[in-house]
Scaffold this active site. Structure first.
Site, mmCIF file in Angstrom:
data_model
loop_
_atom_site.group_PDB
_atom_site.id
_atom_site.type_symbol
_atom_site.label_atom_id
_atom_site.label_comp_id
_atom_site.label_asym_id
_atom_site.label_seq_id
_atom_site.Cartn_x
_atom_site.Cartn_y
_atom_site.Cartn_z
ATOM 1 N N CYS A 3 27.147 1.824 -26.441
ATOM 2 C CA CYS A 3 28.162 2.117 -25.436
ATOM 3 C C CYS A 3 28.174 3.627 -25.226
ATOM 4 O O CYS A 3 28.460 4.385 -26.167
ATOM 5 C CB CYS A 3 29.514 1.633 -25.946
ATOM 6 S SG CYS A 3 30.905 2.161 -24.960
ATOM 7 N N CYS A 46 25.375 4.231 -18.717
ATOM 8 C CA CYS A 46 26.242 3.138 -19.180
ATOM 9 C C CYS A 46 25.309 1.979 -19.486
ATOM 10 O O CYS A 46 24.420 1.669 -18.680
ATOM 11 C CB CYS A 46 27.243 2.745 -18.099
ATOM 12 S SG CYS A 46 28.162 1.230 -18.473
ATOM 13 N N HIS A 67 25.704 -1.084 -19.361
ATOM 14 C CA HIS A 67 25.761 -2.213 -18.426
ATOM 15 C C HIS A 67 24.747 -2.049 -17.277
ATOM 16 O O HIS A 67 24.299 -3.030 -16.706
ATOM 17 C CB HIS A 67 27.158 -2.321 -17.803
ATOM 18 C CG HIS A 67 28.183 -2.989 -18.661
ATOM 19 N ND1 HIS A 67 28.760 -2.367 -19.742
ATOM 20 C CD2 HIS A 67 28.753 -4.229 -18.591
ATOM 21 C CE1 HIS A 67 29.646 -3.198 -20.301
ATOM 22 N NE2 HIS A 67 29.653 -4.330 -19.616
ATOM 23 N N ASP A 106 29.643 -2.731 -28.142
ATOM 24 C CA ASP A 106 29.922 -2.287 -26.767
ATOM 25 C C ASP A 106 31.239 -2.942 -26.362
ATOM 26 O O ASP A 106 31.810 -3.738 -27.118
ATOM 27 C CB ASP A 106 28.778 -2.724 -25.835
ATOM 28 C CG ASP A 106 29.012 -2.307 -24.389
ATOM 29 O OD1 ASP A 106 29.454 -1.161 -24.173
ATOM 30 O OD2 ASP A 106 28.787 -3.107 -23.464
ATOM 31 N N SER A 107 31.672 -2.631 -25.139
ATOM 32 C CA SER A 107 32.871 -3.294 -24.638
ATOM 33 C C SER A 107 32.566 -4.722 -24.172
ATOM 34 O O SER A 107 33.460 -5.556 -24.112
ATOM 35 C CB SER A 107 33.442 -2.492 -23.467
ATOM 36 O OG SER A 107 32.478 -2.425 -22.425
ATOM 37 N N GLU A 166 30.219 -7.631 -15.313
ATOM 38 C CA GLU A 166 30.861 -8.610 -16.202
ATOM 39 C C GLU A 166 31.155 -9.923 -15.464
ATOM 40 O O GLU A 166 31.137 -10.987 -16.056
ATOM 41 C CB GLU A 166 32.155 -8.034 -16.797
ATOM 42 C CG GLU A 166 31.930 -6.968 -17.868
ATOM 43 C CD GLU A 166 31.415 -7.525 -19.203
ATOM 44 O OE1 GLU A 166 31.603 -8.719 -19.474
ATOM 45 O OE2 GLU A 166 30.803 -6.743 -19.966
HETATM 46 N N1 DGL Z 1 28.796 -0.233 -21.553
HETATM 47 C C1 DGL Z 1 29.671 0.820 -21.922
HETATM 48 C C2 DGL Z 1 29.060 2.172 -21.663
HETATM 49 O O1 DGL Z 1 27.884 2.325 -21.902
HETATM 50 C C3 DGL Z 1 31.133 0.641 -21.563
HETATM 51 C C4 DGL Z 1 31.428 0.326 -20.161
HETATM 52 C C5 DGL Z 1 32.916 0.020 -19.947
HETATM 53 O O2 DGL Z 1 33.453 -0.798 -20.663
HETATM 54 O O3 DGL Z 1 33.484 0.659 -19.049
HETATM 55 O O4 DGL Z 1 29.698 3.122 -21.301
#
Ligand code: DGL
Length: 290
Positions: free
Chosen positions: A76, A185, A187, A13-14, A153
């Site tokens: 992600c 997402c 997150h 993931d990011s 984050e």
């Molecule tokens: N967590 C990731 C997603 O599911 C990336 C979120 C990001 O870095 O903008 O899209």
């Protein structure tokens, strides 16, 4: 390369979003060894262009290939939406994304589906198309939520500002009386508490992590790649600050792992420069109603 059942599953993931998938992997596939990578140097992915996402994903997959993974899970949604179909056939190990497993799960739960996701994922219409492919009569509303990833984050989950922003993002979904909400997402499951508080009526929450774990279990079984032995401790790697990420893991996983900083191949090309100088997406990105 010959895939061995002992090898790790690569998960990326990011940032901390993929930890919501990792937690579920520990639950669904407790015997598997994992290599987790967070591209913290380049997050958020949600405001990146398609070209950049594909470039980053290829770099990550090349590196994971060198590490000998037997499978990769894109933890992600943005990468799954923009890059999965392009890169899937380029590697000799299975690569799983979140969108299709989650879309199949969502249509079983409701008929008025809200998707909250990054701007890039919303713009790709990946969820909308995947759901409509299964059942064109299902109604879908998508909202891009560009402020969520930076707030998560920064661990500002309980900051009143986060709740205010979340209220704005959810408003159109509330007005349309969705019955199901997809975390588009990885997150966002970290926000479950405040999202539940804001929604004035109960909805089914769809966490794509559940569905990708089930899909991964099936795939490992089919390919005879399930680990028969004890798992190795998860290896955590980031492209940015390892200490910072280790501290965040403590919060979300309950332990502080050893984290390594990895240097991926140098990024070249105009795409990256373009993203770094481009103006951020306005807030909110607007709602797409279908
Ligand atoms: N967590 C990731 C997603 O599911 C990336 C979120 C990001 O870095 O903008 O899209």
């Amino acid at each position: 390369m010959k895939q061995s059942w002992r090898n790790r599953i690569g998960v990326f993931d990011s940032g901390v979003g993929g930890l919501t998938v990792l937690r579920k992997l520990y639950r669904y596939l407790p015997k598997e060894s994992i290599l987790y990578f967070a591209d913290t140097l380049r997050l958020p992915y949600g405001k990146r262009s398609r070209e950049e996402i594909i470039l980053f994903v290829r770099q990550i997959l090349d590196w994971m290939k060198g590490e000998g993974v037997k499978m990769v899970i894109m933890a992600c949604n943005t990468s799954s939406a923009l890059a999965l179909e392009v890169v899937q056939s380029e590697y000799d190990f299975p690569i799983l994304g979140l969108i299709h497993p989650a879309a199949r799960g969502a249509v079983k739960k409701g008929k008025r589906i809200g998707i909250i996701a990054t701007v890039a994922t919303v713009k790709s219409n990946a969820y909308l198309n995947a759901i409509k492919e299964i059942n064109p009569r299902i109604q879908v509303w998508q909202v891009g939520c560009p402020e969520f990833v930076p707030l998560i984050e920064q661990n500002r989950i309980y900051d009143p500002y986060t709740k205010k922003v979340a209220r704005e993002y959810l408003q159109p979904l509330i007005e349309n009386r969705i019955d199901t909400l997809v975390y588009g997402c990885t997150h966002y499951p970290h926000l479950r508490g405040i999202l539940t508080e804001i929604l004035p009526f109960p909805v089914h929450f769809v966490d794509p992590a559940d569905y990708v774990c089930i899909a991964a279990a099936r795939e490992l079984e089919l390919l005879n790649l399930k680990n028969h032995s004890y798992p190795l401790p998860t290896r955590f790697c980031v492209s940015g600050d390892s200490q910072e990420f280790a501290a965040k893991c403590k919060h979300w996983l309950g332990f502080t792992p050893q984290v390594e900083t990895i240097t991926l191949p140098a990024v070249s090309g105009d795409a990256v420069v373009a993203a770094e100088t481009s103006t951020p997406q306005s807030l909110p990105t607007g709602i797409l109603t279908f």
